[in-house]
Write a protein that holds these residues in place. Sequence first.
Motif, PDB file in Angstrom:
ATOM      1  N   ASP A   1       0.814  -1.211   0.000  1.00 20.33           N
ATOM      2  CA  ASP A   1       0.000   0.000   0.000  1.00 20.33           C
ATOM      3  C   ASP A   1       0.853   1.269   0.000  1.00 20.33           C
ATOM      4  OD1 ASP A   1      -2.277  -1.515   0.021  1.00 20.33           O
ATOM      5  OD2 ASP A   1      -2.560  -1.412   2.194  1.00 20.33           O
ATOM      6  N   SER A   2       2.148   1.123   0.223  1.00 20.87           N
ATOM      7  CA  SER A   2       3.018   2.304   0.226  1.00 20.87           C
ATOM      8  C   SER A   2       3.031   2.995  -1.128  1.00 20.87           C
ATOM      9  CB  SER A   2       4.447   1.910   0.618  1.00 20.87           C
ATOM     10  OG  SER A   2       5.006   1.021  -0.336  1.00 20.87           O
ATOM     11  N   ASP A   3       2.677   2.266  -2.197  1.00 20.21           N
ATOM     12  CA  ASP A   3       2.648   2.867  -3.525  1.00 20.21           C
ATOM     13  C   ASP A   3       1.612   3.980  -3.619  1.00 20.21           C
ATOM     14  OD1 ASP A   3       4.551   1.077  -4.251  1.00 20.21           O
ATOM     15  OD2 ASP A   3       3.192  -0.285  -5.276  1.00 20.21           O
ATOM     16  N   MET A   4       0.631   3.944  -2.719  1.00 16.04           N
ATOM     17  CA  MET A   4      -0.447   4.917  -2.764  1.00 16.04           C
ATOM     18  C   MET A   4      -0.110   6.208  -2.027  1.00 16.04           C
ATOM     19  SD  MET A   4      -3.507   2.175  -2.001  1.00 16.04           S
ATOM     20  CE  MET A   4      -4.785   3.447  -2.077  1.00 16.04           C
ATOM     21  N   ALA A   5       1.000   6.212  -1.326  1.00 18.08           N
ATOM     22  CA  ALA A   5       1.365   7.397  -0.541  1.00 18.08           C
ATOM     23  C   ALA A   5       1.858   8.526  -1.445  1.00 18.08           C
ATOM     24  CB  ALA A   5       2.452   7.038   0.472  1.00 18.08           C
ATOM     25  N   ASN A   6       1.369   9.734  -1.184  1.00 13.36           N
ATOM     26  CA  ASN A   6       1.793  10.887  -1.962  1.00 13.36           C
ATOM     27  C   ASN A   6       3.123  11.443  -1.486  1.00 13.36           C
ATOM     28  OD1 ASN A   6      -0.543  10.916  -3.596  1.00 13.36           O
ATOM     29  ND2 ASN A   6      -1.698  11.948  -1.983  1.00 13.36           N
ATOM     30  N   SER A   7       3.457  11.172  -0.241  1.00  7.44           N
ATOM     31  CA  SER A   7       4.682  11.706   0.326  1.00  7.44           C
ATOM     32  C   SER A   7       5.201  10.754   1.383  1.00  7.44           C
ATOM     33  CB  SER A   7       4.414  13.085   0.945  1.00  7.44           C
ATOM     34  OG  SER A   7       5.518  13.515   1.699  1.00  7.44           O
ATOM     35  N   PHE A   8       6.527  10.685   1.519  1.00  3.78           N
ATOM     36  CA  PHE A   8       7.137   9.846   2.538  1.00  3.78           C
ATOM     37  C   PHE A   8       7.597  10.688   3.734  1.00  3.78           C
ATOM     38  CE2 PHE A   8       8.480   6.870  -1.116  1.00  3.78           C
ATOM     39  CZ  PHE A   8       7.249   6.235  -1.059  1.00  3.78           C
ATOM     40  N   ASP A   9       7.090  11.906   3.829  1.00  6.69           N
ATOM     41  CA  ASP A   9       7.537  12.792   4.896  1.00  6.69           C
ATOM     42  C   ASP A   9       7.172  12.263   6.277  1.00  6.69           C
ATOM     43  OD1 ASP A   9       8.599  14.501   3.057  1.00  6.69           O
ATOM     44  OD2 ASP A   9       6.948  15.941   3.085  1.00  6.69           O
ATOM     45  N   PHE A  10       6.107  11.449   6.366  1.00  5.52           N
ATOM     46  CA  PHE A  10       5.702  10.952   7.676  1.00  5.52           C
ATOM     47  C   PHE A  10       6.742  10.006   8.264  1.00  5.52           C
ATOM     48  CE2 PHE A  10       3.657   8.402   4.396  1.00  5.52           C
ATOM     49  CZ  PHE A  10       3.987   7.115   4.743  1.00  5.52           C
ATOM     50  N   ILE A  11       7.640   9.449   7.415  1.00  3.99           N
ATOM     51  CA  ILE A  11       8.738   8.629   7.948  1.00  3.99           C
ATOM     52  C   ILE A  11       9.625   9.492   8.848  1.00  3.99           C
ATOM     53  CG2 ILE A  11      10.964   7.697   7.215  1.00  3.99           C
ATOM     54  CD1 ILE A  11       8.985   5.574   7.272  1.00  3.99           C
ATOM     55  N   TYR A  12       9.826  10.741   8.444  1.00  2.00           N
ATOM     56  CA  TYR A  12      10.626  11.664   9.253  1.00  2.00           C
ATOM     57  C   TYR A  12      10.049  11.783  10.653  1.00  2.00           C
ATOM     58  CZ  TYR A  12      12.225  16.139  11.136  1.00  2.00           C
ATOM     59  OH  TYR A  12      12.718  17.121  11.960  1.00  2.00           O
ATOM     60  N   THR A  13       8.721  11.895  10.754  1.00  2.00           N
ATOM     61  CA  THR A  13       8.069  12.033  12.053  1.00  2.00           C
ATOM     62  C   THR A  13       8.283  10.794  12.911  1.00  2.00           C
ATOM     63  OG1 THR A  13       6.378  13.473  11.098  1.00  2.00           O
ATOM     64  CG2 THR A  13       5.873  12.455  13.220  1.00  2.00           C
ATOM     65  N   HIS A  14       8.145   9.621  12.314  1.00  2.00           N
ATOM     66  CA  HIS A  14       8.347   8.385  13.069  1.00  2.00           C
ATOM     67  C   HIS A  14       9.779   8.272  13.572  1.00  2.00           C
ATOM     68  CE1 HIS A  14       4.529   6.260  12.715  1.00  2.00           C
ATOM     69  NE2 HIS A  14       4.441   6.670  11.469  1.00  2.00           N
ATOM     70  N   ILE A  15      10.733   8.561  12.714  1.00  2.00           N
ATOM     71  CA  ILE A  15      12.139   8.453  13.119  1.00  2.00           C
ATOM     72  C   ILE A  15      12.479   9.514  14.170  1.00  2.00           C
ATOM     73  CG2 ILE A  15      14.523   8.714  12.300  1.00  2.00           C
ATOM     74  CD1 ILE A  15      13.705   7.276   9.773  1.00  2.00           C
ATOM     75  N   LYS A  16      11.918  10.690  14.006  1.00  2.00           N
ATOM     76  CA  LYS A  16      12.126  11.740  15.009  1.00  2.00           C
ATOM     77  C   LYS A  16      11.632  11.280  16.375  1.00  2.00           C
ATOM     78  CE  LYS A  16      10.791  16.510  16.101  1.00  2.00           C
ATOM     79  NZ  LYS A  16       9.961  17.672  15.662  1.00  2.00           N
ATOM     80  N   ASN A  17      10.469  10.624  16.403  1.00  2.00           N
ATOM     81  CA  ASN A  17       9.923  10.128  17.671  1.00  2.00           C
ATOM     82  C   ASN A  17      10.789   9.019  18.257  1.00  2.00           C
ATOM     83  OD1 ASN A  17       7.753  11.881  17.486  1.00  2.00           O
ATOM     84  ND2 ASN A  17       6.386  10.369  16.540  1.00  2.00           N
ATOM     85  N   ILE A  18      11.279   8.123  17.396  1.00  2.00           N
ATOM     86  CA  ILE A  18      12.145   7.042  17.881  1.00  2.00           C
ATOM     87  C   ILE A  18      13.431   7.616  18.474  1.00  2.00           C
ATOM     88  CG2 ILE A  18      13.522   5.028  17.199  1.00  2.00           C
ATOM     89  CD1 ILE A  18      11.448   4.541  14.971  1.00  2.00           C
ATOM     90  N   ARG A  19      14.030   8.555  17.767  1.00  2.00           N
ATOM     91  CA  ARG A  19      15.287   9.153  18.243  1.00  2.00           C
ATOM     92  C   ARG A  19      15.088   9.803  19.613  1.00  2.00           C
ATOM     93  NH1 ARG A  19      17.587  12.127  12.784  1.00  2.00           N
ATOM     94  NH2 ARG A  19      19.599  12.162  13.874  1.00  2.00           N
ATOM     95  N   LYS A  20      13.991  10.535  19.779  1.00  2.00           N
ATOM     96  CA  LYS A  20      13.733  11.227  21.042  1.00  2.00           C
ATOM     97  C   LYS A  20      13.518  10.230  22.177  1.00  2.00           C
ATOM     98  CE  LYS A  20      11.009  14.934  23.135  1.00  2.00           C
ATOM     99  NZ  LYS A  20      10.928  14.250  24.451  1.00  2.00           N
ATOM    100  N   LYS A  21      12.757   9.177  21.911  1.00  2.00           N
ATOM    101  CA  LYS A  21      12.496   8.186  22.956  1.00  2.00           C
ATOM    102  C   LYS A  21      13.789   7.488  23.376  1.00  2.00           C
ATOM    103  CE  LYS A  21       7.674   7.249  21.757  1.00  2.00           C
ATOM    104  NZ  LYS A  21       6.688   6.235  21.302  1.00  2.00           N
ATOM    105  N   LEU A  22      14.637   7.167  22.406  1.00  2.00           N
ATOM    106  CA  LEU A  22      15.897   6.486  22.727  1.00  2.00           C
ATOM    107  C   LEU A  22      16.850   7.388  23.500  1.00  2.00           C
ATOM    108  CD1 LEU A  22      16.624   4.528  19.402  1.00  2.00           C
ATOM    109  CD2 LEU A  22      15.672   3.627  21.526  1.00  2.00           C
TER     110      LEU A  22
END
Length: 225
Positions: free
Chosen positions: A182-203
């Motif tokens: 379903d990733s083919d349907m995504a218009n932008s991958f910018d939300f990956i930045y948000t997930h990684i930002k959250n992971i980095r902060k939690k770690l």
Amino acid sequence: MKILIIEDEPVLRHSIAQYLTTEGNVCSLASTYAESLERLNLYEYDCILLDLTLPDGEGLQLLNYLKRMNRAEGVIIISARNSIDQKIEGLSLGADDYLIKPFHLSELNARILAVMRRKSAQGDRHIEFNEIRIDIDAKEVTINGLGVYMTKKEFDLLLYFIANKGKVISKSAAVEHIWGDDSDMANSFDFIYTHIKNIRKKLTDAGSRDYFQSVYGVGYKFTST
């Protein structure tokens, strides 16, 4: 975990997908040899559930293809053929397990987890990277013994990056691994930045070093250098 279910029986195919999805996996479906080959040419998976009898070809042909291409996916044959010769042939071609129909979905899930433990952690139920420790079965992350809460997507992303430590992972590859076809349907991958930002902060809040490095114009790399 990203799983490709190759099964020509619609009821069984969707029952497996529904069960494994509720267990937190991303499932892709294929019902023919041609459709399976197309998906394998386009995507990579963690595990493949392979029926041997397909309307337009043999599942063993797909095993041969995976072997020729040096693919690393775990493969579990799910078949009504209770033949020792078929089992030996399938395992000799690179299948990791062979499950006879009918079977309980809970048993299938246990077989998948066992195969993935052998593939990704050499049989260990834990993965460690310096101060980070991941319990694969419990889906828990600890930093120097301190528990860190992760959402399902965050846990899967962290595990994916640690399993590919030192490699540059594009945003599209990360999205495809976690969100499936379903990733083919995504218009932008910018939300990956948000997930990684959250992971980095939690770690880092738990006392870990920040191992994520941004690679301009490409994606990210998880490394201690």
